[in-house]
Design an enzyme around this catalytic site. Structure first.
Site, PDB file in Angstrom:
ATOM      1  N   GLU A   1      -4.993  -7.752  -5.634  1.00 27.63           N
ATOM      2  CA  GLU A   1      -3.622  -8.542  -5.812  1.00 27.63           C
ATOM      3  C   GLU A   1      -3.456  -9.834  -5.066  1.00 27.63           C
ATOM      4  O   GLU A   1      -2.798 -10.711  -5.712  1.00 27.63           O
ATOM      5  CB  GLU A   1      -2.470  -7.352  -5.738  1.00 27.63           C
ATOM      6  CG  GLU A   1      -2.406  -6.275  -6.622  1.00 27.63           C
ATOM      7  CD  GLU A   1      -1.669  -5.461  -5.964  1.00 27.63           C
ATOM      8  OE1 GLU A   1      -1.736  -4.182  -6.789  1.00 27.63           O
ATOM      9  OE2 GLU A   1      -0.795  -5.319  -5.359  1.00 27.63           O
TER      10      GLU A   1
ATOM     11  N   GLY B   1      -8.428   4.284 -13.754  1.00 33.13           N
ATOM     12  CA  GLY B   1      -9.647   4.622 -13.078  1.00 33.13           C
ATOM     13  C   GLY B   1      -9.966   3.528 -12.171  1.00 33.13           C
ATOM     14  O   GLY B   1      -9.249   3.445 -11.289  1.00 33.13           O
TER      15      GLY B   1
ATOM     16  N   ASP C   1       1.367   3.728   2.972  1.00 28.14           N
ATOM     17  CA  ASP C   1       1.886   3.026   4.152  1.00 28.14           C
ATOM     18  C   ASP C   1       3.464   3.191   4.079  1.00 28.14           C
ATOM     19  O   ASP C   1       4.230   3.341   4.813  1.00 28.14           O
ATOM     20  CB  ASP C   1       1.404   1.748   4.473  1.00 28.14           C
ATOM     21  CG  ASP C   1       0.036   1.966   4.916  1.00 28.14           C
ATOM     22  OD1 ASP C   1      -0.612   2.980   5.160  1.00 28.14           O
ATOM     23  OD2 ASP C   1      -0.622   0.896   5.104  1.00 28.14           O
ATOM     24  N   THR C   2       4.085   2.458   2.939  1.00 28.73           N
ATOM     25  CA  THR C   2       5.258   2.085   2.827  1.00 28.73           C
ATOM     26  C   THR C   2       6.411   2.714   1.651  1.00 28.73           C
ATOM     27  O   THR C   2       7.376   2.288   1.484  1.00 28.73           O
ATOM     28  CB  THR C   2       5.590   0.702   2.850  1.00 28.73           C
ATOM     29  OG1 THR C   2       4.841   0.095   1.669  1.00 28.73           O
ATOM     30  CG2 THR C   2       4.916   0.212   4.090  1.00 28.73           C
ATOM     31  N   ARG C   3       5.449   3.343   0.628  1.00 30.22           N
ATOM     32  CA  ARG C   3       6.244   3.525  -0.676  1.00 30.22           C
ATOM     33  C   ARG C   3       7.583   4.102  -0.624  1.00 30.22           C
ATOM     34  O   ARG C   3       8.519   3.741  -1.076  1.00 30.22           O
ATOM     35  CB  ARG C   3       5.401   4.238  -1.468  1.00 30.22           C
ATOM     36  CG  ARG C   3       6.077   4.797  -2.856  1.00 30.22           C
ATOM     37  CD  ARG C   3       5.166   6.037  -3.581  1.00 30.22           C
ATOM     38  NE  ARG C   3       4.083   5.557  -4.133  1.00 30.22           N
ATOM     39  CZ  ARG C   3       3.761   4.833  -5.377  1.00 30.22           C
ATOM     40  NH1 ARG C   3       4.896   4.596  -5.992  1.00 30.22           N
ATOM     41  NH2 ARG C   3       2.676   4.447  -5.507  1.00 30.22           N
TER      42      ARG C   3
ATOM     43  N   ARG D   1       0.763  -1.254  -0.206  1.00 26.15           N
ATOM     44  CA  ARG D   1      -0.045   0.005  -0.133  1.00 26.15           C
ATOM     45  C   ARG D   1       0.858   1.384   0.036  1.00 26.15           C
ATOM     46  O   ARG D   1       1.699   1.456   0.814  1.00 26.15           O
ATOM     47  CB  ARG D   1      -1.137   0.117   1.293  1.00 26.15           C
ATOM     48  CG  ARG D   1      -1.960   1.035   1.000  1.00 26.15           C
ATOM     49  CD  ARG D   1      -2.884   1.000   2.092  1.00 26.15           C
ATOM     50  NE  ARG D   1      -4.054   1.777   2.004  1.00 26.15           N
ATOM     51  CZ  ARG D   1      -4.148   3.152   2.520  1.00 26.15           C
ATOM     52  NH1 ARG D   1      -3.254   3.756   2.904  1.00 26.15           N
ATOM     53  NH2 ARG D   1      -5.337   4.025   1.862  1.00 26.15           N
TER      54      ARG D   1
END
Length: 571
Positions: A132, A98, A68-70, A65
């Site tokens: 995913e 989209g 949170d952690t990119r 996500r």
């Protein structure tokens, strides 16, 4: 399932979400995939399948996500993987369009070898992340090369929250919202996926490294590197009848058992023992924490010694670079210490002496529960002394299989052209259904003229192919002098003779026929028929007679034996 979930996501009425979370995708363009196109696959009898080429050039799929952690943990992990030379995709370009998954993301998940799922506190609040993880869970169940390996990372979240979506946890709260916005079936798919992926072997930031992210990233990179080093072995595209062998071997291995099992494949040279072992390896290697296939064990031990083989075993399984082993005893200690808690697959190909095994697989408890060891040998006595759990002896090919294998090597098609059909059948009669002979002679005759074929058929009727004889000669050269004499006697005179009569003759020569015949049988050089008659494969018969002919090719009187009536009359 995928299309249904997309429609559900698109049509659902949701509260506005501010989501900048990211995912990434990968596929493993493994160097072994095309080479092993005839190897492992999903079902027990579909181990040799075609590998499809992929446009993706990545080895790891990162699911995380973004909010949170990119820019923290995920970015550091991504760069550490790149520094190790691991092709990793991180979605900085955006694969989502989209409210739909971008068309590149789906095949990326499907074609990936490894998925690292970073479960952060708000991971479950994202429908895309859940989408995913559901696809990852689905492809965890695939067999063979298409099976993805999930490696979960529990980042500031308890594993039980991910698996069970416990009440009051961030995951539990997220699913309460999802239950209002999505249908029950979709929510259940997501929950099941979290449970299945969450139960995979992974890392807990808090408990594994006490919160030290740098240490955790190092552990992850090493594990990914180790997993990527496990790849299928190269297998010929011209295999015939391999599925039945693999099916029988899978029964003997019992892959789901936690027992440490040793399986032996024995038979005469050229029967296909190595090919079977390689195909079985490709079928099951992904079930193990570490794997090692040691080819030409006999010759490697003779030329390089036990320490080299110990080093090769540890290098293959632990991905060590040149482990320092100065003595056999040190190597044994290292194997026991490093492998006793690992589920490993070991194949030792072409073993000829038990004492050569003592330093490599001395005791079963040197390896973890569920470990499997496969040994190929020409000598069944090696397996008897080792007290293997099961043995498998491949049979010769029948006439249809022989014709197909020969044609694949001679013409690159399943059946010979009409004008070569009868010549092909004549060649096959000389091979006795032996895969090695079919491959060698077929390859030799590829693109040759019809007249060359005719000459070859005539020559094979008198003198066996040299390359095939060389393979058989290894077993003969390993015999004692007395056993060599008995082998030549059978080849020249005693085929289909009652064993007791032959033993009576050998007693008169002051041989020890009972032990000699037993050893010849153990080495698959001689067989005893149902009526106690001595039997020998046609290629071995030809080997024995050629050995006698080579004693003096021109002067019959200087040979130890005259095998044919014509030779006796000429002499």
């Amino acid at each position: 399932m995928l299309l249904q979930m997309e429609r559900t996501i698109t049509s659902a009425t949701q509260k506005s979400e501010s989501e900048s979370e990211s995912s990434s995708s990968s596929s493993l363009p493994s160097s072994g995939e095309n080479d092993a196109a005839a190897a492992a696959s999903s079902s027990a009898t579909q181990e040799c399948d075609d590998s499809s080429s992929s446009e993706w050039d990545y080895e790891v799929f990162l699911s995380f996500r973004g909010e949170d952690t990119r820019t923290k943990f995920t970015d550091h992990l991504y760069n550490a993987l790149l520094d190790k030379g691991i092709h990793t995709f991180m979605d900085n370009e955006g694969l989502r369009i989209g409210k739909k998954i971008g068309p590149a993301l789906i095949p990326a998940i499907h074609q990936s070898k490894i998925a690292i799922i970073i479960f952060s506190k708000d991971y479950a609040s994202s429908k895309w992340c859940l989408h995913e993880v559901a696809e990852i869970a689905e492809y965890m169940k695939k067999g063979g090369k298409r099976q993805i390996k999930a490696m979960p990372v529990f980042y500031d979240v308890d594993p039980s929250e991910v698996r069970n979506q416990t009440t009051g946890s961030s995951y539990g709260n997220a699913f309460r919202k999802h239950e209002k916005n999505f249908d029950k079936e979709t929510v259940q798919v997501w929950k099941k996926a979290l449970r299945e992926v969450g139960e995979s072997k992974g890392w807990d930031l808090k408990n594994t490294v006490d919160g030290h992210e740098g240490k955790l990233i190092k552990l992850i990179v090493n594990e990914v590197w180790s997993e990527l080093r496990k790849s299928p072995l190269t297998i010929s595209d011209n295999m015939v009848g391999i599925h039945s062998h693999i099916k029988e071997m899978m029964k003997l291995i019992n892959i789901t058992s936690k027992d440490r099992r040793i399986i032996g494949i024995h038979g005469l040279g050229g029967i296909g023992k190595t090919t079977i072992a390689r195909c079985v390896y490709n079928t099951v290697y992904h079930h193990f924490e570490g794997c090692s296939f040691i080819a030409d064990f006999r010759e490697t031990f003779r030329t390089k010694g036990a320490v080299h083989l110990q080093s090769q075993l540890l290098t293959n399984i632990l991905n060590l670079e040149n482990p320092i082993i100065t003595s056999v005893d040190q190597g044994i200690d290292m194997i026991k210490q490093r492998l006793s808690n690992k589920k490993v697959l070991i194949v030792l190909d072409d073993v000829d002496k038990n004492r050569n095994l003592d330093a490599i697989i001395g005791k079963r408890d040197w390896f973890g529960f569920g470990s499997k060891i496969i040994i190929t040998t020409r000598d069944r006595h090696v397996l008897n002394v080792l007290e293997v759990d099961e043995t498998y002896e491949p049979n010769e090919m029948d006439s249809d299989q022989s014709l197909k294998l020969f044609s694949k090597n001679a013409f690159k098609i399943d059946l010979p052209p009409k004008k070569f059909l009868n010549l092909s059948k004549d060649v096959i009669k000389t091979t006795g259904g032996l895969p090695l002979a079919l491959e060698v002679i077929g390859s030799y005759l590829c693109h040759k003229t019809e007249s060359t074929w005719e000459d070859t058929v005539k020559k094979l009727a008198k003198i066996p192919n040299t390359e095939v004889l060389t393979k058989f000669r290894i077993s003969y050269d390993g015999l004692e002098d007395e056993e060599k004499s008995m082998f030549l006697d059978v080849a020249c005179f005693f085929i289909r003779m009652d064993k007791n009569i032959a033993c009576y003759i050998w007693d008169g020569c002051e041989f020890f026929p009972k032990s000699g015949i037993e050893n010849l049988c153990l080495k698959s050089l001689v067989k005893i028929g149902e009526e106690n008659e001595l039997m020998m494969h046609d290629q071995l018969r030809d080997l024995g007679r050629e050995i006698v002919r080579q004693e003096n090719p021109k002067e019959l009187g200087k040979r130890s034996r005259l095998c044919l009536h014509k030779e006796v009359l000429e002499y």
